[in-house]
Write an enzyme that holds these catalytic residues in place. Structure first.
Site, PDB file in Angstrom:
ATOM      1  CB  CYS A  55      25.434 -34.465 -33.506  1.00  0.00           C
ATOM      2  SG  CYS A  55      26.422 -35.616 -34.407  1.00  0.00           S
ATOM      3  N   GLY A 110      22.015 -35.168 -35.050  1.00  0.00           N
ATOM      4  CA  GLY A 110      21.575 -34.433 -33.862  1.00  0.00           C
ATOM      5  C   GLY A 110      21.992 -32.966 -33.874  1.00  0.00           C
ATOM      6  N   GLY A 134      24.975 -38.674 -36.618  1.00  0.00           N
ATOM      7  CA  GLY A 134      25.414 -37.377 -37.142  1.00  0.00           C
ATOM      8  C   GLY A 134      24.316 -36.370 -37.393  1.00  0.00           C
TER       9      GLY A 134
HETATM   10  P1  5GP Z   1      18.350 -33.688 -31.514  1.00  0.00           P
HETATM   11  O1  5GP Z   1      16.936 -34.064 -31.252  1.00  0.00           O
HETATM   12  O2  5GP Z   1      18.855 -32.700 -30.510  1.00  0.00           O
HETATM   13  O3  5GP Z   1      18.561 -33.197 -32.921  1.00  0.00           O
HETATM   14  O4  5GP Z   1      19.212 -35.014 -31.414  1.00  0.00           O
HETATM   15  C1  5GP Z   1      19.271 -35.815 -30.259  1.00  0.00           C
HETATM   16  C2  5GP Z   1      20.174 -36.988 -30.541  1.00  0.00           C
HETATM   17  O5  5GP Z   1      21.519 -36.550 -30.800  1.00  0.00           O
HETATM   18  C3  5GP Z   1      20.377 -37.953 -29.382  1.00  0.00           C
HETATM   19  O6  5GP Z   1      19.296 -38.808 -29.193  1.00  0.00           O
HETATM   20  C4  5GP Z   1      21.636 -38.675 -29.792  1.00  0.00           C
HETATM   21  O7  5GP Z   1      21.395 -39.718 -30.705  1.00  0.00           O
HETATM   22  C5  5GP Z   1      22.423 -37.594 -30.505  1.00  0.00           C
HETATM   23  N1  5GP Z   1      23.496 -37.045 -29.643  1.00  0.00           N
HETATM   24  C6  5GP Z   1      23.410 -36.640 -28.360  1.00  0.00           C
HETATM   25  N2  5GP Z   1      24.588 -36.152 -27.917  1.00  0.00           N
HETATM   26  C7  5GP Z   1      25.447 -36.277 -28.939  1.00  0.00           C
HETATM   27  C8  5GP Z   1      26.824 -35.970 -29.096  1.00  0.00           C
HETATM   28  O8  5GP Z   1      27.492 -35.435 -28.222  1.00  0.00           O
HETATM   29  N3  5GP Z   1      27.378 -36.297 -30.297  1.00  0.00           N
HETATM   30  C9  5GP Z   1      26.665 -36.885 -31.288  1.00  0.00           C
HETATM   31  N4  5GP Z   1      27.296 -37.199 -32.413  1.00  0.00           N
HETATM   32  N5  5GP Z   1      25.341 -37.143 -31.185  1.00  0.00           N
HETATM   33  C10 5GP Z   1      24.753 -36.853 -30.033  1.00  0.00           C
END
Ligand code: 5GP
Length: 368
Positions: free
Chosen positions: A191, A188, A186
Site C-alpha cells: 500500500c 498493507g 494504509g
Molecule cells: P497485507 O496483508 O499485504 O499487508 O495487506 C493486504 C491489504 O492491503 C488488502 O486486504 C487491502 O486492504 C490492502 N491493499 C491491497 N492493495 C492495495 C493498494 O493497492 N493500495 C492500498 N492502499 N491498499 C491495498
C-alpha cells in the site's frame, strides 16, 4: 481548526502480549481454534477467523480452497466471471469442501450492477445464502453506503462484510446494514496510501477503537492489512478483532497467482577463491491500486488518480498448507502463553504492553 489528538496511535510492532498465569493448559493441542460467530443479521458461522485478502493475487480459487478446507475463511476477488465462480462452487461441493465461510466480493462503482452480478450468480445455481464482501479502498464515500444498502435489501440473510474504514465514527452507521467491518487504511504491505496521501490509522489503536463500538451493537470487525508476522494475527485477536485479513503472507505461496520467478545472486563469501551463485525464488505481488492492477483490470490509470499500490517480487514461501499450519500453531501457542483455552477468550485474557523493541533480529541475515 485542525484537531490534533493527544495520544500516540500504535501499530503491531509497538506492542506485545504479556505472558501470564491463566488456564494452566498443558499443551497447545488443548486450545480450541474454531470459534462460533453469531452475526448481527442472524447468521452463524464457525471457523478460525483468518481471511485471504480479496486481491487478484491472493483472492483466487486455489488459496480460497486451501483456507476453506482447513476451516478458515476465504474471499474471492471481484474479477472472476460469474460462470467461473459457479464452476468453483460446484467443484467445492463435489470435493466436499465447505463453502459456508466463502465471501464473494463486489465493488461500489455501480451499486446496481454489482448487486445484479450477485443475483446472477445465485440464478446460475448457487444454492445457499452466500456471504458478501463489499470492497472499496475508501468506504467513506456516499456510493459505498448506497451499495451496502442495496446489497442488504437484496440479500437480507447474507453475512455482509464491508470496508475499508479507519475510524470509529462511521461504524454504527455501517452496522445498520453490515455484519462485519473491514478496518485498516494504509497498513498493507503493498500500500502506498500513507506515502501518497498522508492518510491512515495504525492498526492496534484502530482495532481497539472499532472493536469496542462494533461489539456494543453485535457487530464484528476484520483487521485488514499489515500482518507481517504470525504474532501480529495473535495480537489482532488479543486486541478483540474478530477476524484478520492477509495478503502479503499468502502471496509467496504455491497457490498464489503467478509463476515462481528465479533470480541469481553472487554470494559474498569466497569458496576456494570463487564466489558461489545463489538462486532464490520469488513471486510477484501487487496492490489493487497499483499502476499494474489499473492497467490489467481498469483499462489504465485514470488521469485524476495516482497509484496507491506497489508492485513487488517477494520471497517464495511454499505451500499454503504449511503456512496455515504455522498460523494455527502460532495462535495455539499464543493462547497457552496467555492462558486462553480458545481463540474467543484471547481478548479476555490478554494483557498488552507497549514496547520500544519487539523482535531480536540479530541473526536474521544469516538464515539458511
Ligand atoms: P497485507 O496483508 O499485504 O499487508 O495487506 C493486504 C491489504 O492491503 C488488502 O486486504 C487491502 O486492504 C490492502 N491493499 C491491497 N492493495 C492495495 C493498494 O493497492 N493500495 C492500498 N492502499 N491498499 C491495498
Amino acid at each position: 481548526m485542525t484537531h490534533m489528538l493527544p495520544e500516540t496511535y500504535l501499530d503491531y510492532s509497538d506492542i506485545l502480549i504479556k505472558p501470564k498465569m491463566g488456564n494452566n493448559l498443558n499443551s497447545r493441542k488443548d486450545v480450541t481454534l474454531t470459534r462460533e460467530f453469531k452475526f448481527k443479521h442472524g447468521q452463524i458461522r464457525k471457523g478460525l477467523g483468518v481471511f485471504n485478502a480479496n486481491m487478484a493475487t491472493v483472492g483466487n480459487f486455489a488459496i480460497a480452497k486451501q483456507l476453506l478446507k482447513h476451516g478458515l475463511f476465504a474471499t474471492l476477488h471481484k474479477h472472476y466471471t460469474n460462470q467461473e465462480i459457479i464452476n468453483f462452487y460446484k467443484q467445492c461441493q463435489a470435493e466436499n469442501i465447505p463453502t459456508e465461510n466463502l465471501f464473494l466480493t463486489i465493488g461500489i462503482k455501480d451499486g446496481t450492477a454489482e448487486v445484479n452480478k450477485l443475483k446472477e450468480i445465485k440464478s446460475l445455481g448457487w444454492k445457499d445464502e452466500f456471504n458478501i464482501c463489499i470492497d472499496a479502498p475508501n468506504f467513506y464515500i456516499p456510493k459505498a453506503l448506497e451499495t451496502l444498502k442495496m446489497a442488504r435489501a437484496e440479500f437480507p440473510n447474507s453475512v455482509i462484510m464491508c470496508g475499508n474504514i479507519a475510524s470509529g465514527d462511521i461504524c454504527l452507521k455501517l452496522l445498520e446494514y453490515a455484519d462485519c467491518l473491514k478496518v485498516g487504511i494504509g497498513s498493507g504491505s503493498v500500500c502506498r496510501t500513507r506515502a501518497q496521501t498522508g492518510c491512515g490509522t495504525p492498526m492496534v489503536s484502530l482495532i481497539l477503537e472499532c472493536a469496542d463500538i462494533a461489539h456494543s451493537v453485535g457487530g464484528h470487525i476484520c483487521a485488514d492489512g499489515g500482518i507481517v508476522e504470525i504474532g501480529d494475527i495473535c495480537k489482532a485477536f488479543a486486541l478483540n478483532s474478530d477476524f484478520v485479513m492477509i495478503g502479503g503472507m499468502f502471496a509467496g505461496s504455491d497457490e498464489a497467482e503467478g509463476e515462481v520467478v528465479e533470480r541469481h545472486y553472487q554470494s559474498s563469501e569466497l569458496e576456494n577463491g570463487t564466489c558461489r551463485i545463489i538462486t532464490k525464488k520469488f513471486k510477484e505481488y501487487y496492490g489493487m491500486s497499483s499502476t499494474y492492477a489499473n492497467n490489467k483490470f481498469a483499462g489504465g490509470m485514470s488521469n485524476y488518480k495516482t497509484s496507491e499500490g506497489r508492485e513487488v517480487l517477494i520471497p517464495y514461501t511454499g505451500s499454503m498448507e504449511k503456512i496455515i499450519q504455522d498460523i494455527r500453531g502460532g495462535i495455539a501457542s499464543a493462547c497457552t502463553y496467555m492462558g486462553a483455552s480458545c481463540v474467543k477468550y484471547m481478548s479476555k485474557c490478554a494483557t498488552v504492553i507497549k514496547v520500544n523493541h519487539q523482535l531480536n533480529t540479530i541473526f536474521e541475515r544469516y538464515e539458511k
